[in-house]
Scaffold this active site. Sequence first.
Site, mmCIF file in Angstrom:
data_model
loop_
_atom_site.group_PDB
_atom_site.id
_atom_site.type_symbol
_atom_site.label_atom_id
_atom_site.label_comp_id
_atom_site.label_asym_id
_atom_site.label_seq_id
_atom_site.Cartn_x
_atom_site.Cartn_y
_atom_site.Cartn_z
ATOM 1 N N GLU A 85 -2.451 6.909 8.197
ATOM 2 C CA GLU A 85 -3.370 7.690 7.380
ATOM 3 C C GLU A 85 -4.273 8.523 8.254
ATOM 4 O OE1 GLU A 85 -5.748 5.184 4.824
ATOM 5 O OE2 GLU A 85 -4.114 4.990 3.391
ATOM 6 N N ARG B 225 -7.361 -7.888 -9.475
ATOM 7 C CA ARG B 225 -8.049 -9.151 -9.753
ATOM 8 C C ARG B 225 -9.528 -8.832 -9.926
ATOM 9 N NH1 ARG B 225 -10.596 -9.233 -4.696
ATOM 10 N NH2 ARG B 225 -9.280 -8.536 -2.992
ATOM 11 N N LYS C 285 0.812 -1.213 0.000
ATOM 12 C CA LYS C 285 0.000 0.000 0.000
ATOM 13 C C LYS C 285 0.853 1.274 0.000
ATOM 14 C CE LYS C 285 -3.636 -2.233 2.734
ATOM 15 N NZ LYS C 285 -4.770 -2.562 1.877
ATOM 16 N N HIS D 218 -14.262 -3.780 8.813
ATOM 17 C CA HIS D 218 -13.558 -3.537 7.559
ATOM 18 C C HIS D 218 -13.778 -4.640 6.536
ATOM 19 C CE1 HIS D 218 -11.770 -0.275 9.674
ATOM 20 N NE2 HIS D 218 -11.103 -1.068 10.489
#
Length: 642
Positions: free
Chosen positions: A200, A296, A116, A234
Site C-alpha cells: 500500500e 464484530r 485484506k 499500530h
Amino acid sequence: MFDKILIANRGEIACRVIDTCRRMGVTTVAVFSDADRAARHVQMADQAVHLGGPAPADSYLRGDAIIAAAMATGAQAIHPGYGFLSENPDFVDQVQAAGLVFIGPSGDAIRAMGLKDAAKALMEKAGVPVVPGYHGADQEADHLARMADEIGYPVLVKAVAGGGGKGMRRVDDPADFAQALDSARSEARTAFGNPDVLIEKYVLQPRHIEVQVFGDGKRAVHLFERDCSLQRRHQKVIEEAPAPGMTAEMRQAMGDAAVRAAEAIGYSGAGTIEFIVDGSDGLRPDRFWFMEMNTRLQVEHPVTEAITGIDLVEWQLRVASGEDLPARQQDLTINGHAFEARLYAEDVPAGFLPATGRLAHLGFPASARIETGVRQGDVISPWYDPMIAKVVTWGQTRAVALRSLESALVDTDVAGSVTNLDFLIALTRHDGFSAGQVDTGLIGRDLDALTAPGDDDGASVALAVIGLAGLADPDTQGGMTLWQPLRRTIAWDGGQAVLEVMGPGHARVTLDDRIHDVRWQGDRWWVDGDLCRQRIIHHDAGVSVFGRGTVHLKPVDPLDRAGADDGGDGLTRSPMPGLVKAIHVTQGQQVRAGDRLCVLEAMKMEHSLLASRDGTVAEVLAAQGDQVEAGAALIRLDEVPE
Ligand code: ADP
Ligand code: ADP
Ligand code: MG
C-alpha cells in the site's frame, strides 16, 4: 428476544455483554478456563461451564466444546465478544448447523472481509475508495518490488491475513524493500499461517478514523465515526468520538462509504469499517481510504455508545433475534464527545512489556464508565490480554471529556502490577492531543517525553514511609507513644528512610539526605507545608500512594533472595509464555550489559531480552521457533574472565 444466551469470551467484554443481558432480562451462560474459575465474568453470569486448560486453544478457542455447552444449558444463541472465535467463519457455520444463532454476521460476510486483499478488491467494486496499492495474487518478490516502485515510496507491506498491527512494515527506501518483505512475510507466516502480503501507499500524517456500522442483512446504518489515531506500534491506546476536526461533508462521505461497504456484503449486526485518512491538510472528503472491516463489536465501541445513547450489545441481540434495525439513519444523532483509554498491566519503562501480578488494590472513580473483567485480588495472568480496564468518559465538549478522562485516570488506583496509567495520564496532558492535532505518529514522536518519570519531589515516597510505619492507619494514628520523639529506620524492598516522630500528627522523613516535614490531621496530609491530594492505601502487598504518580513500598521480606536480574545463575529466562522469534547471539560470543540476546513474541507483541551484565554466552538453550513457558531458561552467560 432470546431467553438465554452463551457468551463465548472472557474478561471485560464478557462482563459488558452480561450487563446488557441482565438489563434486558436475558439469562446468561459464561464459559471459563482453568485460569478463570473464579473470574468476574463467571461470577456475574447466571450459569457457567468449564471448558479446559488455560491456553486459549484448550478453552476459549474450542468451538465444539462451546457449542456443546450452549446445547447442554439450553442457550439459544452465542455472543462471541471480540478476539477468540469472533471472526472465525467456520465457527459461525458450526453454530448455525447446531441450530443456534450466532450473534454477529454470517460466515460468508466474515469470509468476504477476512483477507485484506480480497476485501479491498470487493470494496473497489462497491465504489468504496481503497488505499492505492497492489493487492493481486502475484507474490513474486521482484514483482512486488516493481509494484512498490510504481506506487511510490514510502510504502507499507501488509499481511493480507493480518490483525493486531502484526505483519506490517513501512519501507521508505527501495534498498530496504527486500528485507522488509522477508520480515513481514515471516511474521505473517508464524502469526496467521499465511505469508501473503499486499503493498500500500504509506499515507503521510495518517489518521485512523473508523465508522461504526450496523446491518440487518439487507440494509445498514452508520453510527458515526471514532478517531483511533493515538496508537503505539499500530495498536490503539486512546480512542474518541467524534473525530476532532470532522466536517459535516466528510462525515457524510465516510458514513455513506461505510454503509455501502456493509450493504455490499449483506452485513448483519455490528461492524466497523476502518479508514486511513491523510490528515496533512485537514479532513477532506477525497482523502480517506478503506483499510479493512472488523466484522464484530470493537473494543472501543463504548465511545460510540456514549455519544449516541445507544447500547450496541442491545442492538446486536435485537437484530440477531430477528427484529428490524432499531433506528433509521435520520433518527441517529451525536451528543457531546467521549474518550476511552485502555489501561493495561504493562511495564512501560521496559518497552511496554506485558506484566502480570495479583491486583492487591484496585480502585476506580465513580465519575467514569469502567469496563473491566477483574476485581481487587484477581490475577492478571500471562495467558490472556493484560487489559485491566477501559476508562470511558463523556462531556458536552471535547475539552470537558478530555479533562474528565485525565481526572478519572488520576483517580484510578492499581497496586500489585505495574501499569500504563502514568503514560495514559501524560497523553491526556499532551498539548497536540489536547488541541485535537492527532495522527498515528504522535506517540512515537513524543515517546520519550510521554514515558519520562514524573518529577519526584519525594512527597509521595515520604507519605508511603509514613504508611509503612503504620502512622497513616486511622486506627493507630492517635496512638499512645506518638507524643514523644521517636527515631527509626524504615526499610522496604529497594530502599530505606529515617523516620522521626515529632509529636501527634507530625513527623520528619529523611530520604536520600532530604528531610521532608509531614503533618496530618484526620485524613488530610501536608508535606513540606503543601496540602497533599495523594491517597495512602494499605493492602496485603504493602503500601501504595496514589494521586501524583504512583509509589508502592513493599515491606522487606527477609526470605527474599536479592540478586541480579538473572537470579545470579547467569540464566536469562522467558518472562512469559511465548514464541522465540530470533536468537541474536551464539555460544562463545562476548556480550555487554544491554545487548540484545533474543526476541520473544508474546501477547501480540515482540520483546527483546537484554543481557543484564557483561559476559560470554556459555549456552544457547532455545532455538528460533520454540514455544517456551514462563521461566524457561533461554541463554546462559559465563562471567567475563578478569
Ligand atoms: P481492535 O482494533 O478492536 O483493537 P485488534 O486487531 O487489535 O482489534 O485485536 C483484535 C481483537 O482481539 C481485539 O478486540 C482484541 O482486544 C482482541 N484480543 C486480542 N487478544 C485477545 C485475548 N487474548 N483475549 C481476548 N481478546 C483478545
Ligand atoms: P490490523 O488488521 O493489524 O488492524 P490495519 O490495516 O487496520 O491492520 O492497520 C493497522 C494500523 O496501521 C492503522 O490503524 C494505521 O495506523 C496503520 N496503517 C495501515 N495502513 C496504513 C497506510 N496505508 N498508511 C499509513 N498507515 C497505515
Ligand atoms: Mg485494523
